[in-house]
Design a protein around this motif. Structure first.
Motif, PDB file in Angstrom:
ATOM      1  N   SER A  62    -141.260 -68.530 -46.455  1.00 43.36           N
ATOM      2  CA  SER A  62    -142.528 -67.946 -46.006  1.00 43.36           C
ATOM      3  C   SER A  62    -143.696 -68.505 -46.806  1.00 43.36           C
ATOM      4  O   SER A  62    -144.784 -68.728 -46.266  1.00 43.36           O
ATOM      5  N   ALA A  63    -143.468 -68.754 -48.091  1.00 43.19           N
ATOM      6  CA  ALA A  63    -144.528 -69.348 -48.908  1.00 43.19           C
ATOM      7  C   ALA A  63    -144.895 -70.736 -48.390  1.00 43.19           C
ATOM      8  O   ALA A  63    -146.081 -71.057 -48.227  1.00 43.19           O
ATOM      9  N   GLU A  64    -143.888 -71.558 -48.120  1.00 41.78           N
ATOM     10  CA  GLU A  64    -144.156 -72.905 -47.613  1.00 41.78           C
ATOM     11  C   GLU A  64    -144.856 -72.856 -46.261  1.00 41.78           C
ATOM     12  O   GLU A  64    -145.739 -73.680 -45.969  1.00 41.78           O
ATOM     13  N   ALA A  65    -144.475 -71.894 -45.430  1.00 40.22           N
ATOM     14  CA  ALA A  65    -145.122 -71.758 -44.120  1.00 40.22           C
ATOM     15  C   ALA A  65    -146.595 -71.393 -44.280  1.00 40.22           C
ATOM     16  O   ALA A  65    -147.461 -71.919 -43.565  1.00 40.22           O
ATOM     17  N   ILE A  66    -146.888 -70.497 -45.211  1.00 41.29           N
ATOM     18  CA  ILE A  66    -148.281 -70.119 -45.468  1.00 41.29           C
ATOM     19  C   ILE A  66    -149.060 -71.310 -46.016  1.00 41.29           C
ATOM     20  O   ILE A  66    -150.203 -71.566 -45.604  1.00 41.29           O
ATOM     21  N   PHE A  67    -148.451 -72.059 -46.934  1.00 40.66           N
ATOM     22  CA  PHE A  67    -149.139 -73.229 -47.496  1.00 40.66           C
ATOM     23  C   PHE A  67    -149.507 -74.219 -46.386  1.00 40.66           C
ATOM     24  O   PHE A  67    -150.607 -74.779 -46.378  1.00 40.66           O
ATOM     25  N   SER A  68    -148.582 -74.432 -45.459  1.00 40.61           N
ATOM     26  CA  SER A  68    -148.822 -75.413 -44.397  1.00 40.61           C
ATOM     27  C   SER A  68    -149.871 -74.942 -43.395  1.00 40.61           C
ATOM     28  O   SER A  68    -150.504 -75.756 -42.720  1.00 40.61           O
ATOM     29  N   GLN A  69    -150.072 -73.615 -43.299  1.00 44.17           N
ATOM     30  CA  GLN A  69    -151.029 -73.053 -42.341  1.00 44.17           C
ATOM     31  C   GLN A  69    -152.296 -72.538 -43.030  1.00 44.17           C
ATOM     32  O   GLN A  69    -153.077 -71.804 -42.421  1.00 44.17           O
ATOM     33  N   ARG A  70    -152.498 -72.950 -44.260  1.00 44.52           N
ATOM     34  CA  ARG A  70    -153.641 -72.464 -45.048  1.00 44.52           C
ATOM     35  C   ARG A  70    -154.966 -72.674 -44.326  1.00 44.52           C
ATOM     36  O   ARG A  70    -155.773 -71.742 -44.177  1.00 44.52           O
ATOM     37  N   ASN A  71    -155.215 -73.892 -43.877  1.00 41.59           N
ATOM     38  CA  ASN A  71    -156.504 -74.191 -43.245  1.00 41.59           C
ATOM     39  C   ASN A  71    -156.668 -73.447 -41.918  1.00 41.59           C
ATOM     40  O   ASN A  71    -157.770 -72.989 -41.583  1.00 41.59           O
ATOM     41  N   TYR A  72    -155.575 -73.329 -41.175  1.00 36.16           N
ATOM     42  CA  TYR A  72    -155.620 -72.596 -39.906  1.00 36.16           C
ATOM     43  C   TYR A  72    -156.007 -71.138 -40.140  1.00 36.16           C
ATOM     44  O   TYR A  72    -156.852 -70.581 -39.424  1.00 36.16           O
ATOM     45  N   LEU A  73    -155.417 -70.520 -41.160  1.00 37.87           N
ATOM     46  CA  LEU A  73    -155.730 -69.122 -41.461  1.00 37.87           C
ATOM     47  C   LEU A  73    -157.173 -68.970 -41.937  1.00 37.87           C
ATOM     48  O   LEU A  73    -157.832 -67.976 -41.621  1.00 37.87           O
ATOM     49  N   CYS A  74    -157.664 -69.953 -42.680  1.00 37.02           N
ATOM     50  CA  CYS A  74    -159.071 -69.910 -43.104  1.00 37.02           C
ATOM     51  C   CYS A  74    -160.007 -70.036 -41.904  1.00 37.02           C
ATOM     52  O   CYS A  74    -161.056 -69.379 -41.850  1.00 37.02           O
ATOM     53  N   GLU A  75    -159.635 -70.878 -40.944  1.00 39.81           N
ATOM     54  CA  GLU A  75    -160.456 -71.020 -39.735  1.00 39.81           C
ATOM     55  C   GLU A  75    -160.508 -69.703 -38.962  1.00 39.81           C
ATOM     56  O   GLU A  75    -161.576 -69.294 -38.482  1.00 39.81           O
ATOM     57  N   LEU A  76    -159.355 -69.040 -38.830  1.00 40.38           N
ATOM     58  CA  LEU A  76    -159.343 -67.745 -38.149  1.00 40.38           C
ATOM     59  C   LEU A  76    -160.229 -66.745 -38.885  1.00 40.38           C
ATOM     60  O   LEU A  76    -160.997 -65.999 -38.267  1.00 40.38           O
ATOM     61  N   ASP A  77    -160.130 -66.735 -40.201  1.00 37.96           N
ATOM     62  CA  ASP A  77    -160.911 -65.786 -40.992  1.00 37.96           C
ATOM     63  C   ASP A  77    -162.395 -66.121 -40.970  1.00 37.96           C
ATOM     64  O   ASP A  77    -163.239 -65.238 -41.124  1.00 37.96           O
ATOM     65  N   GLY A  78    -162.716 -67.388 -40.772  1.00 38.51           N
ATOM     66  CA  GLY A  78    -164.117 -67.771 -40.669  1.00 38.51           C
ATOM     67  C   GLY A  78    -164.792 -67.188 -39.445  1.00 38.51           C
ATOM     68  O   GLY A  78    -166.007 -66.997 -39.424  1.00 38.51           O
TER      69      GLY A  78
END
Length: 358
Positions: free
Chosen positions: A161-177
């Motif tokens: 799950s940690a690796e999955a979050i790391f790989s989707q970091r920018n995507y999650l930031c875009e959603l939060d933006g």
């Protein structure tokens, strides 16, 4: 960050007037009142620009014959990767004025300490790599050992799950933006780096419950955003839900997921439909429970849970936010997926794929 409105660029004076209007309406200041003023830079706004804002604040207050007792201008409370500034006013009475003037000497604020105060060397640390105490060891002799998910498998699930979050970091930031301050991917990355460090430091004799206790504390210590205490409460409650087990079968895994959701809800108070991470956790539990009642394996139950979480996260796109920072957007929050629900779905999917690969 979306804010309460989108407007064309304005002069510093016009922006300050816009900020001051709701503040003055709420404080209801009268002639002769005294206030303290904080003009705070969020990180990348220059000090010159901050003083332009303060200049206008002073003029507005002077026009109302309100005295500024003390002003602070600078970077006192910053936000990750943010430009902009905030204006805060505090109406003072005699007691507040006395306490505000009281000498203090802290890393964030110094009042009345003089220029010759001896400062201790600053110790720079990285929160996500800070030392974390291992959880207390418990007697394991009476623990239920049935189930495919052993503590070692659980460690693999957390790493996935940690690796999955790391790989989707920018995507999650875009959603939060679209809904918040654009840092959800960053804060989740920080939290999971701390969690991985905890898992690596923890002896391999630790139970799943003990690992959860440590992971929860790691999130709490490392993450300053709301996901820190939310997932701290979630992991603690999940660990307590399976405290009588060494390994997890399908029933226990669902109890663990339910404990996670209950811990998050107890801390944050959100409900299904509020457009939060709960809109992923609850559908995941419901879908996993249905498969369990059909006699499915723990891996199949988790895969159903992952599908439920993804469906729930996608459904938040059509919801209006009722909680947190995005609540102020009102109907403008509709049309955007909640980043907390998205990250929850990513984690649950990673756990399911890990167990299915056994």
């Amino acid at each position: 960050e979306p804010g309460i409105a989108s407007i064309p660029a304005e002069s510093a004076d016009a922006v300050t007037d816009r900020l001051m209007q709701p503040i003055l309406a709420e404080l209801a200041l009268n002639e002769g009142d005294k206030v303290a003023v904080l003009v705070n830079g969020l990180g990348s706004t220059t000090l010159l620009e901050l003083y332009l804002l303060h200049r206008r604040v002073a003029k507005v207050l002077d026009a109302q014959k309100v005295a500024i007792h003390h002003s602070w201008v600078g970077e006192y409370c910053t936000s990750l990767e943010m430009a902009g500034a905030s204006v805060s006013l505090m109406k003072l009475d005699k007691d507040l004025q006395r306490w505000l003037d009281h000498p203090c000497d802290t890393p964030a604020l110094r009042v009345g300490t003089g220029q010759n105060t001896v400062k201790q060397p600053v110790r720079h640390t990285s929160r996500q790599h800070a030392h974390i105490k291992e959880p207390k060891k418990r007697d394991k002799s009476g623990l239920d050992r049935s189930g495919q998910i052993t503590p070692d498998v659980f460690r693999d699930m957390m790493a996935a799950s940690a690796e999955a979050i790391f790989s989707q970091r920018n995507y999650l930031c875009e959603l939060d933006g679209d809904l918040g301050d654009g840092d959800h991917g960053i804060t989740m990355e920080i939290g999971w780096k701390a969690a991985l460090a905890l898992v690596e430091q923890t002896d391999h004799t630790a139970t799943i419950s003990e690992l959860c206790e440590g992971i929860g504390q790691a999130f709490l210590d490392a993450v300053g955003a709301s996901v820190g205490p939310l997932y701290a409460s979630g992991f603690n409650a999940a660990g307590e839900a399976v405290g009588d087990r060494l390994n997890l079968d399908a029933r226990a895994m669902i109890a663990w997921l339910d404990g996670m959701a209950q811990g998050i809800t107890a801390r944050g108070g959100a409900a299904v439909g509020d457009k939060t991470m709960i809109d992923a956790w609850e559908p995941a539990i419901a879908a996993a429970t249905i498969r369990f009642e059909q006699g499915a394996s723990v891996g199949d139950c988790l895969m159903a849970g992952a599908q439920g979480a993804s469906t729930g996260a996608n459904a938040t796109t059509q919801m209006q936010s009722n909680r947190g920072r995005s609540k102020k957007l009102g109907k403008r929050s509709i049309g955007h997926k909640d980043p907390g629900a998205a990250s929850a779905a990513i984690m649950i999917t990673a756990w399911a794929e890990t167990v299915q690969s056994l």
